[in-house]
Design a protein around this motif. Structure first.
Motif, PDB file in Angstrom:
ATOM      1  N   ASP A 364      52.944  34.664  35.024  1.00 39.95           N
ATOM      2  CA  ASP A 364      52.949  33.218  34.740  1.00 39.95           C
ATOM      3  C   ASP A 364      52.792  32.945  33.245  1.00 39.95           C
ATOM      4  O   ASP A 364      52.239  31.927  32.852  1.00 39.95           O
ATOM      5  CB  ASP A 364      51.845  32.507  35.526  1.00 39.95           C
ATOM      6  CG  ASP A 364      50.441  32.965  35.149  1.00 39.95           C
ATOM      7  OD1 ASP A 364      50.335  33.907  34.332  1.00 39.95           O
ATOM      8  OD2 ASP A 364      49.468  32.383  35.647  1.00 39.95           O
ATOM      9  N   GLY A 365      53.269  33.884  32.445  1.00 42.45           N
ATOM     10  CA  GLY A 365      53.124  33.727  31.007  1.00 42.45           C
ATOM     11  C   GLY A 365      51.747  34.061  30.493  1.00 42.45           C
ATOM     12  O   GLY A 365      51.442  33.803  29.327  1.00 42.45           O
ATOM     13  N   GLY A 366      50.904  34.622  31.359  1.00 45.99           N
ATOM     14  CA  GLY A 366      49.567  35.019  30.941  1.00 45.99           C
ATOM     15  C   GLY A 366      48.548  33.909  30.984  1.00 45.99           C
ATOM     16  O   GLY A 366      47.536  33.965  30.288  1.00 45.99           O
ATOM     17  N   LYS A 367      48.759  32.913  31.837  1.00 51.64           N
ATOM     18  CA  LYS A 367      47.837  31.777  31.897  1.00 51.64           C
ATOM     19  C   LYS A 367      46.682  31.999  32.876  1.00 51.64           C
ATOM     20  O   LYS A 367      45.585  31.486  32.659  1.00 51.64           O
ATOM     21  CB  LYS A 367      48.603  30.517  32.282  1.00 51.64           C
ATOM     22  CG  LYS A 367      49.663  30.102  31.264  1.00 51.64           C
ATOM     23  CD  LYS A 367      50.452  28.889  31.749  1.00 51.64           C
ATOM     24  CE  LYS A 367      51.548  28.517  30.755  1.00 51.64           C
ATOM     25  NZ  LYS A 367      52.382  27.380  31.252  1.00 51.64           N
ATOM     26  N   SER A 368      46.933  32.735  33.959  1.00 47.83           N
ATOM     27  CA  SER A 368      45.917  32.920  34.995  1.00 47.83           C
ATOM     28  C   SER A 368      45.169  34.231  34.807  1.00 47.83           C
ATOM     29  O   SER A 368      45.754  35.241  34.388  1.00 47.83           O
ATOM     30  CB  SER A 368      46.566  32.919  36.384  1.00 47.83           C
ATOM     31  OG  SER A 368      47.206  31.692  36.645  1.00 47.83           O
ATOM     32  N   VAL A 369      43.892  34.228  35.126  1.00 53.20           N
ATOM     33  CA  VAL A 369      43.084  35.443  35.110  1.00 53.20           C
ATOM     34  C   VAL A 369      43.324  36.161  36.436  1.00 53.20           C
ATOM     35  O   VAL A 369      42.975  35.653  37.496  1.00 53.20           O
ATOM     36  CB  VAL A 369      41.598  35.124  34.919  1.00 53.20           C
ATOM     37  CG1 VAL A 369      40.765  36.405  34.961  1.00 53.20           C
ATOM     38  CG2 VAL A 369      41.365  34.390  33.602  1.00 53.20           C
ATOM     39  N   VAL A 370      43.942  37.333  36.378  1.00 53.05           N
ATOM     40  CA  VAL A 370      44.311  38.055  37.592  1.00 53.05           C
ATOM     41  C   VAL A 370      43.317  39.150  37.934  1.00 53.05           C
ATOM     42  O   VAL A 370      43.331  39.681  39.052  1.00 53.05           O
ATOM     43  CB  VAL A 370      45.727  38.649  37.479  1.00 53.05           C
ATOM     44  CG1 VAL A 370      46.752  37.539  37.313  1.00 53.05           C
ATOM     45  CG2 VAL A 370      45.834  39.645  36.320  1.00 53.05           C
ATOM     46  N   ASP A 371      42.435  39.510  37.012  1.00 54.05           N
ATOM     47  CA  ASP A 371      41.441  40.550  37.274  1.00 54.05           C
ATOM     48  C   ASP A 371      40.424  40.531  36.148  1.00 54.05           C
ATOM     49  O   ASP A 371      40.632  39.880  35.102  1.00 54.05           O
ATOM     50  CB  ASP A 371      42.100  41.927  37.354  1.00 54.05           C
ATOM     51  CG  ASP A 371      41.347  42.898  38.270  1.00 54.05           C
ATOM     52  OD1 ASP A 371      40.151  42.648  38.535  1.00 54.05           O
ATOM     53  OD2 ASP A 371      41.959  43.876  38.707  1.00 54.05           O
ATOM     54  N   VAL A 372      39.328  41.236  36.345  1.00 52.41           N
ATOM     55  CA  VAL A 372      38.327  41.469  35.300  1.00 52.41           C
ATOM     56  C   VAL A 372      38.013  42.957  35.310  1.00 52.41           C
ATOM     57  O   VAL A 372      37.685  43.519  36.352  1.00 52.41           O
ATOM     58  CB  VAL A 372      37.042  40.641  35.538  1.00 52.41           C
ATOM     59  CG1 VAL A 372      36.008  40.965  34.459  1.00 52.41           C
ATOM     60  CG2 VAL A 372      37.347  39.155  35.556  1.00 52.41           C
ATOM     61  N   TYR A 373      38.160  43.602  34.160  1.00 55.77           N
ATOM     62  CA  TYR A 373      37.832  45.028  34.025  1.00 55.77           C
ATOM     63  C   TYR A 373      36.546  45.150  33.242  1.00 55.77           C
ATOM     64  O   TYR A 373      36.358  44.482  32.216  1.00 55.77           O
ATOM     65  CB  TYR A 373      38.917  45.784  33.244  1.00 55.77           C
ATOM     66  CG  TYR A 373      40.293  45.827  33.865  1.00 55.77           C
ATOM     67  CD1 TYR A 373      40.521  45.557  35.204  1.00 55.77           C
ATOM     68  CD2 TYR A 373      41.395  46.160  33.072  1.00 55.77           C
ATOM     69  CE1 TYR A 373      41.793  45.602  35.745  1.00 55.77           C
ATOM     70  CE2 TYR A 373      42.679  46.221  33.603  1.00 55.77           C
ATOM     71  CZ  TYR A 373      42.868  45.927  34.937  1.00 55.77           C
ATOM     72  OH  TYR A 373      44.146  45.992  35.454  1.00 55.77           O
ATOM     73  N   ASP A 374      35.645  46.028  33.706  1.00 58.41           N
ATOM     74  CA  ASP A 374      34.442  46.272  32.925  1.00 58.41           C
ATOM     75  C   ASP A 374      34.732  47.308  31.853  1.00 58.41           C
ATOM     76  O   ASP A 374      35.814  47.898  31.800  1.00 58.41           O
ATOM     77  CB  ASP A 374      33.286  46.715  33.830  1.00 58.41           C
ATOM     78  CG  ASP A 374      33.409  48.157  34.304  1.00 58.41           C
ATOM     79  OD1 ASP A 374      34.543  48.692  34.296  1.00 58.41           O
ATOM     80  OD2 ASP A 374      32.393  48.752  34.685  1.00 58.41           O
TER      81      ASP A 374
END
Length: 379
Positions: A364-374
């Motif tokens: 989506d052009g990088g608008k949504s947060v799809v994951d969180v990496y530690d």
């Protein structure tokens, strides 16, 4: 639960574009596989198990780290062949032993005869060690200087003859490749790197001492070397993200930078043609490496309109001073506007954060947060 977007995040925040990351990983993976060289990625850049697993996909899983904290973290994440790529000292051998007793082949590095003897002594109680001898191929940081290689055979004999000690091979880091900005210049450093470690390996073998692994390492030389003959593995690191320094060196293109710092505009100062953002020295670092080839990048450049191309020209602890040659479009940059700042040096910028907010520009052009990496920090 509603999808989180980058507009929902507190600033400053560390943003990772997964689509660019995957392209960067594939490019290096394909490059070294085609060259017949094993990939041992240096995960001091990413410091993340998720990214590490992606980096070794299709390879045998060997990695490099820069701290014992990283070694423990990646061992807990399932990695078994780990090179701790910073010169070992005797007081850290107990920590190395602790991980090796868990079945982790944690390998260490030295260029020092007294340390080699300490390793040999520590192995007398039944513990084992795997050791690389570090060679200085021209970077001037650590290692036995090439071409003289003073003390190489003395160190190697101590390690080779000690029960319980495996002399794994020789290694170098061609850090001076970062001061080149043409393919020919980097290729020249890559050849110097290759000659230094291959010569060291051949010297050992001529003396009857095995040298199974010949390990080079730097993103520019991994990308631009024209001859890997005699090298068995490479240890690039920053290629996973890339940064402005790598762009201006020529190791990547402008669209290959996967990491950015999300910041907010916090002030307007037309009398000096500046805006302030809430990302200063602690959020961006004060690394100015890319300025060697492009002085106007400052402490990072802004990637997104309407501020694209503007630079953070100065930093205090929590303030970034953004300026440009042309008058700033204040009407399009109201206080609260989010901007994405590309870092000079991804490794050091990322070290300020405990997580990556992952977006995907292919979705989506990088608008949504799809994951969180530690990620692991500290030592």
């Amino acid at each position: 639960m509603a999808t989180q977007t980058i507009d929902d995040l507190p600033t400053p925040a560390l943003i990772l574009d997964r689509a660019i990351l995957r392209r960067n990983l594939k490019r290096m993976s394909d490059r070294l596989r085609e060259a017949g060289v094993m990939l041992r990625p240096h995960l001091k850049t990413a410091k993340s198990v998720e990214i590490g697993r992606m980096a070794v996909e299709g390879h045998d899983g060997r990695i490099t780290v820069s701290t014992l904290a990283e070694a423990r973290y990646f061992a807990d994440g399932g990695f078994r062949d780990i090179l701790y790529g910073v010169g070992i000292i005797p007081s850290k051998l107990a920590a190395v032993t602790e991980l090796r007793r868990r079945g982790i082949n944690l390998r260490v590095v030295t260029d020092n005869l007294a340390v080699a003897k300490a390793i040999a002594d520590a192995a007398k109680d039944g513990d084992t060690f795997s050791v690389f001898i570090e060679i200085d191929s021209g970077g001037g940081r650590a290692g036995l200087p090439y071409p003289a290689l003073p003390g190489l055979l003395d160190i190697a004999r101590v390690l080779h003859e000690a029960p319980g000690v495996d002399l794994a091979g020789v290694m170098t880091h061609a850090g001076h490749s970062y001061h080149q900005s043409t393919p020919d210049g980097i290729a020249g450093v890559a050849e110097q790197e290759r000659l230094a470690i291959v010569t060291a390996a051949e010297t050992l073998r001529a003396a009857g001492i095995p040298c199974p692994i010949v390990s080079g390492g730097s993103t520019p030389t991994a990308m631009h070397s024209r001859d890997f003959t005699g090298i068995t593995e490479m240890r690039p690191g920053v290629y996973v993200f890339n940064d402005l320094d790598q762009e201006y060196i020529g190791s990547c293109g402008a669209g290959d930078i996967a990491l950015s710092v999300l910041a907010s505009v916090i002030g307007h100062y037309p009398h000096r043609n500046q805006v302030l953002v809430d990302a200063g020295a602690l959020a961006l670092s004060k690394d100015i490496s890319a300025q060697e080839f492009q002085p106007k990048v400052g402490y990072g450049t802004i990637a997104n309109p309407p501020a694209a191309g503007m630079a953070v020209i100065e930093c205090s602890q929590e303030h970034g001073f953004v300026a440009a040659d042309d008058p700033l479009p204040y009407g399009n940059l109201p206080v609260g506007t989010r901007v994405r700042i590309l870092p000079n040096h991804a490794c050091i910028t990322a070290a300020a954060y405990d997580r990556y907010y992952v977006v995907d520009s292919d979705l989506d052009g990088g608008k949504s947060v799809v994951d969180v990496y530690d990620r692991i920090n500290g030592w």
